[in-house]
Design a protein around this motif. Structure first.
Motif, PDB file in Angstrom:
ATOM      1  N   ARG A 165       0.111  -7.834   7.259  1.00  0.00           N
ATOM      2  CA  ARG A 165       0.437  -6.891   6.195  1.00  0.00           C
ATOM      3  C   ARG A 165      -0.330  -7.270   4.939  1.00  0.00           C
ATOM      4  NH1 ARG A 165       6.509  -5.493   4.066  1.00  0.00           N
ATOM      5  NH2 ARG A 165       6.206  -3.255   3.890  1.00  0.00           N
ATOM      6  N   PHE A 166      -0.837  -6.273   4.252  1.00  0.00           N
ATOM      7  CA  PHE A 166      -1.581  -6.567   3.034  1.00  0.00           C
ATOM      8  C   PHE A 166      -1.069  -5.722   1.878  1.00  0.00           C
ATOM      9  CE2 PHE A 166      -4.307  -2.806   3.779  1.00  0.00           C
ATOM     10  CZ  PHE A 166      -4.229  -2.690   5.162  1.00  0.00           C
ATOM     11  N   SER A 190      -4.455  -5.754  -2.233  1.00  0.00           N
ATOM     12  CA  SER A 190      -5.752  -6.102  -1.631  1.00  0.00           C
ATOM     13  C   SER A 190      -5.829  -7.545  -1.152  1.00  0.00           C
ATOM     14  CB  SER A 190      -6.903  -5.787  -2.610  1.00  0.00           C
ATOM     15  OG  SER A 190      -7.006  -4.397  -2.815  1.00  0.00           O
ATOM     16  N   GLU A 191      -4.721  -8.078  -0.694  1.00  0.00           N
ATOM     17  CA  GLU A 191      -4.722  -9.387  -0.045  1.00  0.00           C
ATOM     18  C   GLU A 191      -3.620  -9.415   1.022  1.00  0.00           C
ATOM     19  OE1 GLU A 191      -3.753 -12.543  -2.724  1.00  0.00           O
ATOM     20  OE2 GLU A 191      -1.902 -11.607  -3.403  1.00  0.00           O
ATOM     21  N   ILE A 192      -3.797 -10.284   1.993  1.00  0.00           N
ATOM     22  CA  ILE A 192      -2.759 -10.424   3.022  1.00  0.00           C
ATOM     23  C   ILE A 192      -1.597 -11.207   2.427  1.00  0.00           C
ATOM     24  CG2 ILE A 192      -2.183 -11.451   5.246  1.00  0.00           C
ATOM     25  CD1 ILE A 192      -5.090 -10.932   6.105  1.00  0.00           C
ATOM     26  N   GLU A 218      -7.013 -13.430  13.637  1.00  0.00           N
ATOM     27  CA  GLU A 218      -8.319 -13.251  12.996  1.00  0.00           C
ATOM     28  C   GLU A 218      -8.797 -11.807  13.137  1.00  0.00           C
ATOM     29  OE1 GLU A 218      -7.599 -15.672  15.240  1.00  0.00           O
ATOM     30  OE2 GLU A 218      -7.429 -17.369  13.851  1.00  0.00           O
ATOM     31  N   ALA A 241      -6.820  -9.767  10.672  1.00  0.00           N
ATOM     32  CA  ALA A 241      -7.273 -10.071   9.306  1.00  0.00           C
ATOM     33  C   ALA A 241      -8.619  -9.400   9.020  1.00  0.00           C
ATOM     34  CB  ALA A 241      -7.387 -11.587   9.129  1.00  0.00           C
ATOM     35  N   ARG A 270      -9.387  -6.864   6.048  1.00  0.00           N
ATOM     36  CA  ARG A 270     -10.487  -7.058   5.095  1.00  0.00           C
ATOM     37  C   ARG A 270     -11.384  -5.821   5.028  1.00  0.00           C
ATOM     38  NH1 ARG A 270     -10.811 -12.167   7.578  1.00  0.00           N
ATOM     39  NH2 ARG A 270     -12.756 -11.588   8.621  1.00  0.00           N
ATOM     40  N   ILE A 316      -9.653  -3.339   2.862  1.00  0.00           N
ATOM     41  CA  ILE A 316      -9.704  -3.801   1.469  1.00  0.00           C
ATOM     42  C   ILE A 316     -11.108  -3.600   0.882  1.00  0.00           C
ATOM     43  CG2 ILE A 316      -9.575  -5.886   0.029  1.00  0.00           C
ATOM     44  CD1 ILE A 316      -7.309  -6.828   2.031  1.00  0.00           C
ATOM     45  N   ASP A 323     -12.003  -1.730  -2.471  1.00  0.00           N
ATOM     46  CA  ASP A 323     -12.786  -2.356  -3.546  1.00  0.00           C
ATOM     47  C   ASP A 323     -13.952  -1.462  -3.960  1.00  0.00           C
ATOM     48  OD1 ASP A 323     -11.148  -4.573  -3.563  1.00  0.00           O
ATOM     49  OD2 ASP A 323     -12.526  -5.852  -2.418  1.00  0.00           O
TER      50      ASP A 323
END
Lengths: 482, 454
Positions: free
Chosen positions: B42-43, B46-48, B131, B134, B138, B141, B145
């Protein structure tokens, strides 16, 4: 349990975790469902497992398993560390926890009659008697009655040395009567929609006197079929506890969850209008009469415990004082961001879920002066709304709309005719600012819900709400086309 | 991985419990074993921020003594745990009254016998790592960004073995996988956007595309202005249409709802325009296929609405017996007071492009999704809820401005009756309990009854 918790914590530390906690949870549940006089389902469930939560490189990881062995504790701790390292690849702010001493101790819900020791036949018999009383009323289409009990044995340990054992017991029951005619489907529920729930033993179920109340509620469900539609307009409304508790839940409980404020629930349930600048400015949430507290020590509440699932001791945290917004439900991670210590509101739904900020008992404190009946007597023209039927609120907890099972017209201080399909809507802070009467201790009662949803993956929380009823002015009722 | 993932082991466990139940006096018994590994990354901001995994197995035993039924469940598989499971279910069955119309458990001929459905499981999901998830987060995100917005969301992967075995010969076994990636983008200028993908195979999900869709939508809703509530024609994107399917499935398309007189359903009754056809089809590979229900009964495609007219509802074994028909394979785990449920609703596509749908609005609203909907009146299917993450005013067929979110109070039956165009593209999305495949639709009128501040 010590062996398992120590093993998981040691393994996590050896793999690089700077903080770790482990929870071992065994949960026992029992439910009875009766429909129209016959027992539709009786079920018993048992689950146990352990969950390990770690911080590695400032990032969280969590893994869980239903196998309580040291080998599995090693595996789960290792998996949690690996997951945390994956989290660290998308991290912008390292997690910082508040500073506190290790917690040690034991807590157990006070129970007079152990619900799991009461013979099943007696519990079924009690529920059947209530269901039959409701179903015997002429015009009833079907009845649904339910009973539930849950007990959790929870062990918590963390890498700072905490070790806590708790036994939490919750019970609930209720009778719902449905009347149907053409397109009209009316329902009345006792003690309220979803049943009455407490942190207690079977003594609470007996105290509900289900069979004695079921009949009159059933008669009301049938009477609603021919009642006039609740007309639209701006009205004075009096909410009794069976509706007011959910109003508090949705429009005060959820928006004061600090994780929502910081956006960590944004992708699912949403955020909150109660941003931290409103805490600093002393935002007027409600009228001077509105005092709301998150109190995890209230006897009988389903949000009552000894420690939360981060090992923080139960406490009472003011949320709204004299109408001014003053506090949040918080955790060890979120509280330091507003310069405070955790208020102890982290709760997890079993061994396989992480703790999230959850409501404890969110109580609207009673005000000396008028009982709920006296508030009605003090109301010249209005509506008395009872028992929730539908709820909805926007993703920042501002625009809400509720439907209740019934409205009673109030004229000249007296409750009069029934009105069907009542709804009301508003904006949270406008609504609470319009509160001009809160009931006193005489109608103050602990209610709550065992179905509070939050998080991904989904978690179901048991929360309490002590309320006494309140009056609100100039509220929009009768929404939509019927 | 220490989980016994082999379906044969799970079936052997079910058979072991069945034998124990029979020895304990069951005249019939049913065992459901669910064994799974699930994980969710879960993020937010803008980060986990949350990243979890779960390994577990549960057993659900339905134990019958004649027409008296007890149900018990447990996560324990050791000998003592299995013994307690059986004893508990037997004790319950011994304590309850007979269900007068109990028709017995489904028989072997109703079960699934076709083996593992290839479309139900994907190695790409079963083998997904922290991974991998994730990396997906990313990618979302990064798109956020690039647009100057902030990403929130989750990426979930699940592999689950379902075994249903009963004493009347059913032996239904399937390994299923599913994956969901969703994201909400939030702009510093007030805009928000949403995107979601659901698939059996997580590797078929394009996180960057999902992230881009939500980020673009967030930017498009910057500086939204207020609009007076009222009746407007609308174009609903699939994320909103899924709620119509879910709610109608919940209040109406269940045989139990019909038997209890609380459904809008009547065979042949028109509830939609000619453009509305809805089938519950667990065999459709566009959704999340499943071969059988939680009674082990093979799933059959059921037409719920054909060209606007009600055709059928879904059944489990008990509701089917009451109506003298066969179960359609829509049972939920016992005990189940809610009745059968359509888990795989599929709405037929139309011929309109997105531009044509929006182009047909003289003055109306484009709605991305709904939030927190709830039933006000079940028989009329009157629902209230909010719009969320992308609501736009359309004039003369063109999007002219984002608008703040609105509350609606609307009969979903009236909405189906007002469908005047259906999109040709469909999305697979998460429903209440399963997956739903839906297009966008244009509806002649939608009643908005309130507004909020964002």
């Amino acid at each position: 349990m010590r062996e398992l918790t120590d093993r998981a914590l040691d393994t996590a530390a050896s793999l690089g975790a700077t903080y770790a906690d482990v929870r071992i949870v065994r949960r026992l549940e029992e439910s009875i469902a009766v429909k129209s006089g016959r027992v539709e389902g009786v079920a018993s469930g048992e689950t146990e497992g352990l969950g390990v939560r770690v911080l590695v490189d400032g990032a969280w990881g969590f893994a869980s398993s239903d196998q309580l062995t040291t080998a599995e504790a090693d595996r789960i701790a290792g998996q949690a560390v690996r997951i945390a390292r994956a989290s660290a690849t998308a991290l912008r702010n390292r997690v910082q926890l508040d500073d506190r001493a290790p917690a040690l101790g034991r807590y157990e819900t006070p129970v007079l009659e152990d619900p799991f020791s009461i013979p099943l036949e007696r519990k079924i018999g009690d529920l059947l008697a209530a269901d039959t009383a409701a179903g015997s009323v002429k015009g009833v289409a079907f009845t649904e009655s339910s009973y539930g009990a849950q007990r959790e044995w929870k062990t918590f340990a963390d890498s700072a040395g905490s070790f806590i054992e708790q036994v939490i017991t919750h019970v609930g029951a209720g009778v719902e009567t449905n009347a149907i005619e053409g397109n009209e489907h009316q329902r009345r529920s006792y003690p309220d929609a979803g049943g009455g729930w407490r942190a207690a033993g079977y003594e609470f179920i007996r105290g509900l006197e289900l069979s004695g109340h079921a009949g009159p509620y059933a008669e009301e469900a049938v009477a609603l079929l021919s009642a006039p539609q609740c007309p639209p307009g701006r009205r004075t409304i009096v909410l009794d506890p069976s509706q007011l508790y959910l109003q508090i839940h949705e429009s005060c409980g959820h928006p004061t969850e600090l994780d929502r404020v910081f956006g960590t629930e944004a992708s699912y349930a949403g955020t909150s209008f109660l941003t931290t600048d409103k805490l600093e400015e002393g935002f007027r949430y409600g009228s001077d009469l509105v005092d709301i507290v998150a109190d995890a020590t209230t006897p009988g509440g389903m949000g009552t415990f000894g420690w939360d699932d981060e090992g923080v001791a139960a406490q009472a945290v003011p949320l709204v004082k004299n109408g001014i917004f003053v506090g949040y439900l918080s955790s060890r991670e979120t509280a330091p961001r507003i310069g405070r210590l955790s208020g102890g509101a982290m709760r997890a739904d079993g061994w396989n879920r992480i703790p999230l900020i959850r409501m404890t008992n969110i109580n609207l404190l009673p005000k000396p002066g008028m009982s709920l009946d006296e508030i009605v007597a003090d109301t010249d023209d209005g509506l008395y709304l009872s028992s929730n039927r539908s709820w909805s609120i926007d993703d920042r907890r501002l625009n809400f709309q509720f439907a209740t099972e019934v409205a009673y017209e109030i004229k000249g201080g007296k409750k009069g005719r029934l009105l069907k399909n009542p709804t009301y809507t508003g904006i949270t802070y406008d609504f609470w600012r319009s509160c001009d009467a809160v009931g006193d201790e005489r109608s103050y009662v602990m209610l709550g819900t065992p179905n509070c949803g939050k998080g991904e993956p989904g978690q179901t929380g048991h929360v309490g709400h002590a309320v006494s009823g309140a009056r609100f002015r100039d509220v929009q009722v009768g929404v939509g086309k019927w | 991985m220490v989980t016994e993932r082999d379906p044969a082991d799970r079936l052997a466990l079910a058979d072991q419990v069945l034998r124990l139940a029979e020895r304990a006096g069951a005249t019939e018994a049913e065992v459901m074993v669910t064994a799974g590994d699930s994980a969710l990354t879960r993020f937010a901001n803008s980060e986990i921020h949350q990243n979890v995994a779960e390994t577990g197995t549960s057993l659900n035993l339905r134990f019958a003594i004649g027409k008296r039924i007890g149900v018990a469940s447990s996560g324990r598989r050791d000998a003592d745990g299995l013994r307690r499971l059986v004893e508990t279910a037997a004790a319950i069955a011994g304590s309850v009254e007979e269900l007068g119309d109990w028709s017995g458990l489904p028989t072997a001929d109703a079960g699934h016998s076709g083996g593992q459905r290839a479309e139900a499981r994907a190695a790409g999901t079963a083998d997904a790592t922290p991974e991998f998830r994730a990396e997906g987060a990313r990618a979302v995100i990064a798109e956020a960004d690039a647009k100057g917005v902030v990403a929130y969301g989750s990426f979930a992967t699940t592999e689950e073995t379902i075994v249903v075995a009963n004493s009347r010969g059913i032996r239904s076994v399937e390994v299923r996988t599913n994956s969901q990636l969703l994201t909400v983008s939030m702009s510093p200028d007030g805009g928000t956007g949403y995107a979601e993908a659901v698939a059996t195979d997580a590797t078929t999900i394009d996180p960057a595309a999902i992230g881009r869709e939500a980020a673009d939508k967030a930017r498009a809703t910057d500086r939204a202005t207020g609009l007076d509530p009222g009746d407007y024609p609308v174009v609903l994107e699939p994320y909103a249409v899924v709620d119509i399917m879910d709610m109608l499935g919940y209040v109406g398309f269940s045989a139990l709802a019909v038997q209890e007189g609380r459904s809008f359903y009547e065979r042949g009754k028109r509830i939609g325009s000619d453009l509305v056809t809805v089938v519950d089809d667990a065999t459709d590979p566009a959704g999340l296929p499943m071969a059988f229900d939680y009674e082990g009964v093979a799933k059959r495609p059921i037409t719920l609405v054909d060209a606007g007219a009600c055709v059928d509802v879904v059944y489990d074994s008990q509701t089917a017996a009451r109506d003298g028909v066969r179960s359609t394979g829509h049972g939920l785990p016992a005990p189940n007071p809610y009745g059968p449920f359509p888990l795989n609703m599929v709405m037929a596509p139309g011929s309109a492009s997105r531009e044509e749908l929006i182009g047909g609005l003289a003055r109306g609203l484009l709605v991305t999704r709904f939030h927190y909907t709830n039933v006000i009146h079940p028989k009329l299917a009157i629902i209230t809820g909010m719009t969320r993450d992308g609501t736009f005013l359309v004039e003369d067929g063109q999007i002219v401005a984002p608008v703040r979110n609105l509350r609606f109070t609307q009969s979903y039956l009236d909405a189906l009756a007002g469908v005047e165009a259906v999109g040709r593209e469909r999305r697979t999305l998460r429903g209440f309990l399963g997956a739903v495949v839906v297009p966008s639709v244009r509806i002649a009128s939608w009643t908005f009854t309130g507004a909020t501040e964002h």
